[in-house]
Scaffold this motif. Sequence first.
Motif: not given
Length: 306
Positions: A31, A35-36, A39
């Motif tokens: 997760t 997300a990283d 981004e």
Amino acid sequence: MSLISPACRDALQAWIDHGRAIQGQAEATLTAYRADVVEFLSFMTAHRGEPQGLGALEAVTTAEMRAWMAGLRGDGVGARSLARKLSAVKAFYRWLASREGFEPTAVLSVRPPKFQRKLPRPLAEDAARDVLDTVALQARDGWVAARDVAVVTLLYGCGLRISEALGLKGRDAPLPDVLRIVGKGDKERLVPVLPAARDAVQNYLALCPHPKEADAPLFRGVRGGPLRANAIQSAMAKTRLQLGLPSSATPHALRHSFATHLLAAGGDLRAIQELLGHASLSTTQAYTAVDTARLMEVYARTHPKA
């Protein structure tokens, strides 16, 4: 993910699936990775003015990587968090480059920001023993006191994470000489069980008013449900207050103490890595820095010319 091209979205999902199925990475880790990378891909879309396909990702330059990192720093992202995000993007690029057959040098050559790694903060050996003796005084009910002693003995005596200790089932008791633990990323390891830990668990079971059930948690809360980590954290907070220990004396510090005291007694670093379940030896090597730091403190305090 709406700013990301379908091709990149599919590639990201394939990478996540690979990490889950082939590498056995934990869901929390996946997760965070997702997300990283999302981004980063969103930044590239905004930076270039349109969603980027896989071909565009192959052409990312070192200057663009630095622009992404500068943007994060400008948003207040700290050096440690930025290094973690960069690590996730590099891992994604290694996998993507291998699958698509391109050279990811521009991404992989970017260096992470420097930051001071936090060293583990273990307890001294006498303080660890005092914790084991004192934690029982924090509970009104005898069986609760025995329970808390059993848990902290597993943390210090076997180097378990609190989640691993609380994840034990009724079928695991009486504890064997060697306990099979499933840790982070579903990685299994074998942990020797000290007689003191086995005896502490048996004493708890003898006093526990809730019946032992094979598929139920070994450690129970007051009402019979699964014991929560915050109950042990609360007992440790009361214990450190009573003993005058610093706020760093947490349940996890007992695991740090396990490793540090083994190392100080001549334990092999590789063996300690296996006992702790660390994926990388570099994680375990932090304990050598702790040992060196403590040695220098003793030197500075006791050497006649210091």
